[in-house]
Write an enzyme that holds these catalytic residues in place. Sequence first.
Site, short mmCIF file in Angstrom:
data_model
loop_
_atom_site.label_atom_id
_atom_site.label_comp_id
_atom_site.label_asym_id
_atom_site.label_seq_id
_atom_site.Cartn_x
_atom_site.Cartn_y
_atom_site.Cartn_z
N HIS B 126 27.60 94.69 44.90
CA HIS B 126 28.20 95.67 44.00
C HIS B 126 28.40 94.98 42.64
O HIS B 126 28.61 93.78 42.59
CB HIS B 126 29.56 96.05 44.61
CG HIS B 126 30.27 97.19 43.97
ND1 HIS B 126 31.04 97.04 42.85
CD2 HIS B 126 30.36 98.50 44.32
CE1 HIS B 126 31.57 98.20 42.53
NE2 HIS B 126 31.18 99.11 43.41
N ASP B 204 33.20 90.01 49.46
CA ASP B 204 33.63 91.33 49.01
C ASP B 204 33.77 92.19 50.26
O ASP B 204 32.77 92.63 50.84
CB ASP B 204 32.58 91.89 48.05
CG ASP B 204 32.77 93.38 47.79
OD1 ASP B 204 33.67 94.00 48.37
OD2 ASP B 204 31.99 93.93 46.98
N GLN B 207 34.25 97.37 51.79
CA GLN B 207 33.87 98.29 52.87
C GLN B 207 34.26 97.73 54.23
O GLN B 207 34.15 98.42 55.24
CB GLN B 207 32.36 98.56 52.84
CG GLN B 207 31.85 99.18 51.54
CD GLN B 207 32.37 100.59 51.32
OE1 GLN B 207 32.81 101.26 52.25
NE2 GLN B 207 32.31 101.04 50.09
N LYS B 230 39.69 102.47 50.31
CA LYS B 230 38.51 102.75 51.13
C LYS B 230 38.83 102.61 52.61
O LYS B 230 37.95 102.72 53.46
CB LYS B 230 37.37 101.81 50.75
CG LYS B 230 36.84 102.06 49.33
CD LYS B 230 35.77 101.06 48.97
CE LYS B 230 35.48 100.99 47.50
NZ LYS B 230 34.78 102.16 46.97
N CYS B 368 26.87 101.66 41.92
CA CYS B 368 27.26 100.38 41.29
C CYS B 368 26.47 99.21 41.88
O CYS B 368 26.98 98.09 41.96
CB CYS B 368 28.75 100.10 41.42
SG CYS B 368 29.76 101.36 40.67
C1 LIG Z 1 31.01 96.92 48.18
C2 LIG Z 1 32.03 97.28 47.15
N1 LIG Z 1 32.59 96.30 46.42
C3 LIG Z 1 33.54 96.57 45.50
C4 LIG Z 1 33.98 97.85 45.25
C5 LIG Z 1 35.03 98.06 44.21
O1 LIG Z 1 36.23 98.46 44.77
P1 LIG Z 1 37.41 98.95 43.83
O2 LIG Z 1 36.81 99.96 42.90
O3 LIG Z 1 38.42 99.56 44.73
O4 LIG Z 1 37.93 97.76 43.10
C6 LIG Z 1 33.39 98.89 45.97
C7 LIG Z 1 33.79 100.28 45.72
O5 LIG Z 1 33.27 100.99 44.89
C8 LIG Z 1 32.42 98.59 46.95
O6 LIG Z 1 31.85 99.57 47.66
#
Ligand SMILES: Cc1ncc(COP(=O)(O)O)c(C=O)c1O
Lengths: 144, 410
Positions: B126, B204, B207, B230, B368
């Site tokens: 991401h 990260d 998910q 999430k 993203c």
């Molecule tokens: C794999 C992954 N990493 C990071 C994020 C970012 O999470 P957040 O927007 O809650 O900081 C997301 C969500 O969009 C994601 O799916």
Amino acid sequence: MSLQDLYQEIILDHGKSPRNFGELDPYTHEAEGFNPLCGDQVRLMVRIADGKIEDLKFSGHGCAISTASASMMTQLLKGKSVEDALKLVDKFRKAMTEDGDHGDMGELGCLSGVREFPNRVKCATLAWHALKSAVTTGGKVTTE
Amino acid sequence: MEPGTLDVSSTRAEFPALHQSVSGVPLTYLDNAATTQKPQSVIDSVDEFYEQDNANVHRGVHQLSQRATKAYEDARAALANWIGAASDAEVVFTKGCTEGLNLVAASWGGSNLQGNDTVLVSTMEHHSNIVPWQMTAERTGAKVEPIPITDAVELDLEWLAARLAKGGVKAVAVKSVCNVSGTVNPIKEVARLAHEHGALIVVDAAQGLAHQKVSVQDWDADFVAFTAHKAYGPMGIGALYGRKALLENMPPYQTGGGMVRGVTFEKTNFAEPPERFEAGTPNVAGAIGFATAIDFLERVGVEAMARHENCLAKLAEERLSEIPGLKIHGKAKHKAGIVSFTMTEAHPHDVGTVLDQYGVAVRTGHHCCMPLMARLGVPATTRASFACYNNTTDVENLFNAVIKVKELFG
Ligand SMILES: Cc1ncc(COP(=O)(O)O)c(C=O)c1O
């Protein structure tokens, strides 16, 4: 508002078989439009001579709405003076974003359904933004 | 019902937002990887904080402040316990996964990376696990190198092992579950490889929380970033797990109130972790809601949830595969309940609009993950992602709506 109002026959047709799609050679002005939300990307090439749009083409990839809108725009603007073209760009943008009667939009009227889908308006206006940028500054535009 | 299985209808009943109609039809919510809906218990716990205990934390001697502080620290303990941290001090509250990853890249990366160092970042990451590293690289002169992935959207572990053996790698950044393809990455294996060559692993787990039972110690991970929304929790709250020995030696990320031991104009002494990394008034209600979401994961059973979601995703893949011209992206051996696809006839953005008209909420776009899109050779995908409250009717609604796309554009 139904899907059939948004995706009218003519839009589906232009979406599937866009007119003036490809590279223009030679061209005098170009611009790229990018919608970061959905990844739609359009490259617009315009050949201007004596203040008139002699020819224009577009390439890139996008959804049915952005492709159809770009396709119809190229058909409509070919042969028009730059001044008239810019007037049409403004008229189209207003028609996409502002309520009320926008007069006869010709074939473009079929895109009026887009207004009811606010998150799709940027798809419809992407190529138009790019055109304005190409003939005025010749740069890159994004619709965010 | 067998133990370890999920009572979907009673679970579903706990989510008020699911019980509504959109475009005149009942909502089919399949955008859970973007954010899940919230159970009543989470909503209530946030409300209750504001109704009964609202006060700032760590600063008042009055009773409301004491209650708020206790609730906030209890939430930290609950989260530390749930993710298997060795101590509560290893859990830093953040505003989400993004902030956690930025914290690691700026603070750890900023003080540990130099010109000849490399950070390996997987191609499926991401943007929030790519861009912070690029920013740090720009400041420190370190390099960011992509870890290739296979056509099935799995990490190329052979490449990773060979690259680590070449030396110079200081950190490996990977996600535990891919938000596009659903790939469940072998974090334990990546951690072992990284550690063998003196590199850290930064996970990260945005998910991960909702789709797998996370144990940071079992993973042997150095940093793990979480986000609550999430996994049935509130938005704007998350947490960063960091190994104690690492956090202790890191400079603050942001500075201000709440993160200092003493300030004079000559010198400021910073607090110990986790306070050192929590400048300013934290999202106390969010932390409490986060802890309530953890209760929910525990009560319903995250493993049962994952099994249920996998079944639905498999069913969705089977059904969708019947449709000519539809391609599923990501065929990893280990997958969570996330399905991404493209159709030859229609752009994902059009697919999303049509599905929405049939009440089916999915995400369309690049998610993203633009480098992953480039690797897959598509500008965007349509993604259906499943949660514990989804059922086979949701899968059928998805399938039927995709058929409508086919009819309209075919
Ligand atoms: C794999 C992954 N990493 C990071 C994020 C970012 O999470 P957040 O927007 O809650 O900081 C997301 C969500 O969009 C994601 O799916």
